[in-house]
Design an enzyme around this catalytic site. Structure first.
Site, PDB file in Angstrom:
ATOM      1  CB  SER A  95      96.330 -49.585 -35.872  1.00  0.00           C
ATOM      2  OG  SER A  95      96.262 -48.789 -37.024  1.00  0.00           O
ATOM      3  N   GLY A 151      93.196 -52.518 -42.004  1.00  0.00           N
ATOM      4  CA  GLY A 151      91.740 -52.538 -41.815  1.00  0.00           C
ATOM      5  C   GLY A 151      91.329 -53.159 -40.498  1.00  0.00           C
ATOM      6  CG  ASP A 160      86.577 -48.834 -36.670  1.00  0.00           C
ATOM      7  OD1 ASP A 160      85.779 -49.716 -37.047  1.00  0.00           O
ATOM      8  OD2 ASP A 160      87.211 -48.118 -37.460  1.00  0.00           O
TER       9      ASP A 160
HETATM   10  C1  GLA Z   1      86.186 -47.865 -41.037  1.00  0.00           C
HETATM   11  C2  GLA Z   1      85.544 -46.784 -40.182  1.00  0.00           C
HETATM   12  C3  GLA Z   1      84.283 -47.309 -39.509  1.00  0.00           C
HETATM   13  C4  GLA Z   1      83.346 -47.951 -40.523  1.00  0.00           C
HETATM   14  C5  GLA Z   1      84.105 -48.942 -41.408  1.00  0.00           C
HETATM   15  C6  GLA Z   1      83.245 -49.489 -42.505  1.00  0.00           C
HETATM   16  O1  GLA Z   1      86.666 -48.890 -40.238  1.00  0.00           O
HETATM   17  O2  GLA Z   1      86.446 -46.349 -39.193  1.00  0.00           O
HETATM   18  O3  GLA Z   1      83.636 -46.263 -38.822  1.00  0.00           O
HETATM   19  O4  GLA Z   1      82.681 -46.991 -41.272  1.00  0.00           O
HETATM   20  O5  GLA Z   1      85.257 -48.364 -41.982  1.00  0.00           O
HETATM   21  O6  GLA Z   1      82.237 -50.280 -42.006  1.00  0.00           O
END
Ligand code: GLA
Length: 385
Positions: free
Chosen positions: A126, A123, A171
């Site tokens: 990567s 989470g 991300d």
């Molecule tokens: C993942 C997804 C992001 C976002 C998060 C939850 O990391 O890649 O775009 O939606 O989950 O906040």
């Protein structure tokens, strides 16, 4: 770190790389599943990163190597055909650059080898780290001039279309636009962003990651289901996205939405508010004052959005009971990591308390480590760093 990518490059391709790039992973301080609902997020780039060693070629071939597999994979600019696996990320970025106006018929191929300190499936993104390290390499190799918010959209497009994960843009934004000791406050509707200083060191605080080692996967499963439930909520409320919805509208529409969709929508609406409150609190009172917001965010993900797992709940509860200012799961959920905002002097004791509690509950041992907010992806000039 660059030396491991360099060694892999030499072993795979029998030559020295011409340059290096790095792409950090990310942790999200607050604002979960709000990005694809056009809402607010507050992530930061972390000092866990992917390094890419690269060199241009004179033909149209692309060769990709990684420390975790012997040999290399081959593709061609005239026939990208990304199969499954990790190569879909860099090849997806190549394809998406074409979608964003880079003339792929006018460029030459390249060799690229990567090494990583971002745990996979934890989470901590990567995937965005790999996308942004690749983007940095290609901006150098092909002299691409895109601004960073656009690069973030390139990474997202690669992930959505080529990898097949229906993720938002958070991300990639964190990995590309992060800054030292700061988080990126992003409005996912306008893509306006501000760098918000966290002031962790000055407050004697640190961010402890608790990687539950419960694996998550975004291309399948619950993530896409949550996204569909949010879209259903927006449809029932007659709005283009849940960003347009107020708390009182949600309450008024409770019967229309039905219990499950009502709670999904309530999470998004309250989470957007918590992001705004966190930014305001950081600015007025500093990071010691944001603990309750982090805890409330976790409770909302556990109860309303239902994306937590028992390991994450235990990590959050034990961290908070052992001295953390606040804690919450981070990222897409269904496993992965929690972050705890902890007094730096107590980080080891708090990590140990969580490890002990996992053992007592019969859960597999978590990995615990500190992360620091760092600058976003960049090209680096040598293998010396
Ligand atoms: C993942 C997804 C992001 C976002 C998060 C939850 O990391 O890649 O775009 O939606 O989950 O906040």
């Amino acid at each position: 770190m660059t030396s491991s990518a360099a060694d892999t490059f030499r072993a795979a391709f029998g030559a020295d790389p011409a340059g290096f790039s790095r792409g950090p992973g990310r942790a999200n301080l607050i604002g979960e599943h709000t990005d694809y609902n056009n809402g607010f997020v507050l992530p930061f780039a972390i000092d866990r990163e992917i390094v890419a060693a690269f060199a241009p070629r004179t033909d149209r071939t692309i060769r990709l190597a990684t420390t975790i597999e012997p040999g290399f994979q081959t593709a061609n600019l005239d026939d990208l055909q990304p199969g499954g696996g990790w190569a879909a990320y860099p090849l997806g970025v190549v394809w998406a650059l074409g979608e964003f106006g880079v003339d792929l018929s006018a460029v030459t191929g390249f060799d690229l080898a990567v090494s990583s300190t971002v745990p996979v499936g934890a989470g901590l993104s990567s995937s965005a780290a790999l996308e942004s390290a690749t983007l940095m390499a290609l901006t150098q190799l092909w002299d691409v001039r895109l601004d960073r918010p656009t690069m973030a959209r390139v990474g997202q497009r690669a992930e959505n279309v080529v990898v097949g994960a229906p993720t938002g843009v958070m991300d990639q934004f964190a990995s590309l636009l992060g800054a030292q000791d700061s988080a990126v406050f992003l409005d996912c509707r306008s893509l306006d962003y501000e760098v918000v200083e966290l002031g962790l060191d000055a407050a004697g605080l640190a961010v402890l990651v608790i990687d539950t080692r419960v694996n998550h996967a975004h291309a399948t499963g619950g993530y896409g289901q949550r996204r569909a439930e949010c879209e259903e909520g927006a449809r029932l409320l007659g709005v283009s996205s849940l960003r347009e919805v107020t708390g009182s509208q949600v309450e008024a529409a409770r019967d229309v939405l039905g219990d499950v969709v009502y709670r999904r929508v309530r999470h998004i609406v309250t989470e957007n508010r918590r992001v705004l409150d966190t930014v305001a609190t950081l600015r007025t009172h500093g990071p010691l004052a944001i603990g309750e917001l982090l805890k409330a965010s976790h409770a909302s993900m556990r109860d309303d959005f239902e994306i937590s797992v028992p390991e994450l709940d235990l990590a959050v509860d034990v961290a908070c009971a052992s001295g953390a200012i606040g804690a919450r799961m981070t990222g897409g959920g269904f496993g992965g990591s929690a972050i705890a905002l902890v007094p730096a002097s107590q980080s080891e004791a708090i990590g140990q308390a969580v490890i002990d509690a996992f053992a007592a509950a019969g859960f597999a041992a978590p990995a615990t480590f500190l992360v620091h907010p760092v600058d976003g992806a960049r090209v680096v000039s040598s293998s010396a760093s």
